[in-house]
Scaffold this motif. Sequence first.
Motif, PDB file in Angstrom:
ATOM      1  N   ALA A   1      -4.152  -5.084  -0.605  1.00  0.00           N
ATOM      2  CA  ALA A   1      -3.504  -3.610  -0.974  1.00  0.00           C
ATOM      3  C   ALA A   1      -3.963  -2.953  -2.125  1.00  0.00           C
TER       4      ALA A   1
ATOM      5  N   THR B   1       1.204   1.410 -11.205  1.00  0.00           N
ATOM      6  CA  THR B   1       0.729   0.394 -10.384  1.00  0.00           C
ATOM      7  C   THR B   1       1.333  -0.797 -10.744  1.00  0.00           C
TER       8      THR B   1
ATOM      9  N   PHE C   1      -6.133   0.259  -2.253  1.00  0.00           N
ATOM     10  CA  PHE C   1      -5.636   1.485  -3.063  1.00  0.00           C
ATOM     11  C   PHE C   1      -6.629   2.033  -4.235  1.00  0.00           C
TER      12      PHE C   1
ATOM     13  N   TYR D   1      -9.152   3.724  -2.327  1.00  0.00           N
ATOM     14  CA  TYR D   1      -8.887   5.111  -1.917  1.00  0.00           C
ATOM     15  C   TYR D   1      -8.756   6.009  -2.991  1.00  0.00           C
ATOM     16  N   GLN D   2      -8.452   5.780  -4.164  1.00  0.00           N
ATOM     17  CA  GLN D   2      -8.180   6.554  -5.011  1.00  0.00           C
ATOM     18  C   GLN D   2      -9.608   7.032  -5.618  1.00  0.00           C
TER      19      GLN D   2
ATOM     20  N   LEU E   1       2.365   1.845  -3.501  1.00  0.00           N
ATOM     21  CA  LEU E   1       1.280   2.234  -4.607  1.00  0.00           C
ATOM     22  C   LEU E   1       0.747   3.564  -4.201  1.00  0.00           C
ATOM     23  N   LEU E   2       0.659   4.085  -2.995  1.00  0.00           N
ATOM     24  CA  LEU E   2       0.384   5.299  -2.646  1.00  0.00           C
ATOM     25  C   LEU E   2       1.447   6.333  -3.295  1.00  0.00           C
TER      26      LEU E   2
ATOM     27  N   ILE F   1      -6.456   5.796 -11.647  1.00  0.00           N
ATOM     28  CA  ILE F   1      -5.472   4.502 -11.213  1.00  0.00           C
ATOM     29  C   ILE F   1      -4.644   4.697 -12.508  1.00  0.00           C
TER      30      ILE F   1
ATOM     31  N   LEU G   1       0.780  -1.180  -0.193  1.00  0.00           N
ATOM     32  CA  LEU G   1       0.175   0.035  -0.071  1.00  0.00           C
ATOM     33  C   LEU G   1       0.917   1.172   0.095  1.00  0.00           C
TER      34      LEU G   1
ATOM     35  N   GLN H   1       1.841   7.434  -6.624  1.00  0.00           N
ATOM     36  CA  GLN H   1       0.709   8.505  -7.225  1.00  0.00           C
ATOM     37  C   GLN H   1       1.243   9.990  -6.455  1.00  0.00           C
TER      38      GLN H   1
END
Length: 436
Positions: free
Chosen positions: A269, A289, A273, A276-277, A62-63, A284, A59, A66
Amino acid sequence: MVKDYDDALNFIHGRTKFKKSDHLNRMHRFLEMLGDPQQNISAIHVAGTNGKGSTVAYLRDLLMTQGYTVGTFTSPFLVRFNERISVDGKPISDADLIELVNQVQPVVAELDASYPEGGPTEFEIITAMMFLYFKTQVDVAVIEVGIGGLLDSTNVFTPAVSVITTIGFDHMKILGNTLPEIAAQKAGIIKPKVPVVAGRLPESAMKVVEQTAAKNQSALYRVGHEAAADIKSATGWQEKFDYQFEDQLFKGLKISMLGDYQVDNASCALTAFILYQRQQHQVINHSTTVRSLAKTVWAGRFEPLNQDPLIVIDGAHNEPAIEELTALLKQRFSDNEIYILFGVLADKQHDKMLATLRTVANLHIVLTTFQGPGTRAVTDPQQLAAQYQDDQRIEVIDNWQLAIGTILQRMSAEDLFLITGSLYFISDVRAFFKEL
């Protein structure tokens, strides 16, 4: 006032480790006196028996791809205490840690003097420091539960997404002796109308999670159901899988952590993600990713320390983790001789763990001991070995450094040397190899 790093750590570690309580009133009061920092963060909350650390790592990466600044709160640490509170993968600085201790210390003293049940515990203090730090330092935090969920000190905020990775038998004295009882504790992190991601849970545990989610009107997304993860055969040091969640399809995803269970962690995760996005009204990015998942590593989880010969450490510190590890050994290393060095804390199901490992055919096991954390006792390897006198594959070498040297002399270049058991043991071993 604490003056230096050692003072700060002494203050934290000098607190009561654990006080069993059926509510979080003291934690709420503590945070209230600090200005309720937990109410001003955007965060994902991660619970589970195993897989929390890896899921947090996936996670985080991934975050970060971004462009978010990402805080992670994890336990235990492998090398230094500061790892527990990290930003973009970098542990908190000593100076910031000292400053946070000085910020919470007067409040702790006030609660020590006035709160009927006594002041905050060690973990409550670390949790409060984390909330204070992340409030000003990060865009989003990924917060790992300490133990359980419902009554865990971290369970004092409303997350953007809740994640429950796995549910199995561990910490039964605190969480209960049946899977539904343990699941009820983990499902305690589910908040009204906050989406929940669940890994592949046993049926009786999943039922509890489903009921809790329904009661809270929280949408539930289960790996293997709403989020499909289809494992493909892979060669080399990777796992390969296809993933689909609603309109998001990823073919041939690769991760560099071994084991089917790591595919589940990555899928948890990735689902969290995506959710959340969506909440942030962000797209995304497909290629970042894919790259992010491929590069994520988590220290101490089937981590290769050396390639020739192959030496791997894995903090499989409870029975469910040993089951996953055993399945991985049978699947990927059936053609190799496997040497295992095993050291575990006394409060774990060490006899069951050893019984599970013994089902691997091509195995040699050396039982050892190590310096446990604080006052926690370590399993006596002689007593454990005595239960398996008929098994010629099991022996005891008390000194783990000596055991490593002995095993390295015996093994050939094609064999696997796996060092496993307590995360505290793995931490010592990892430091030992870094010094070589």
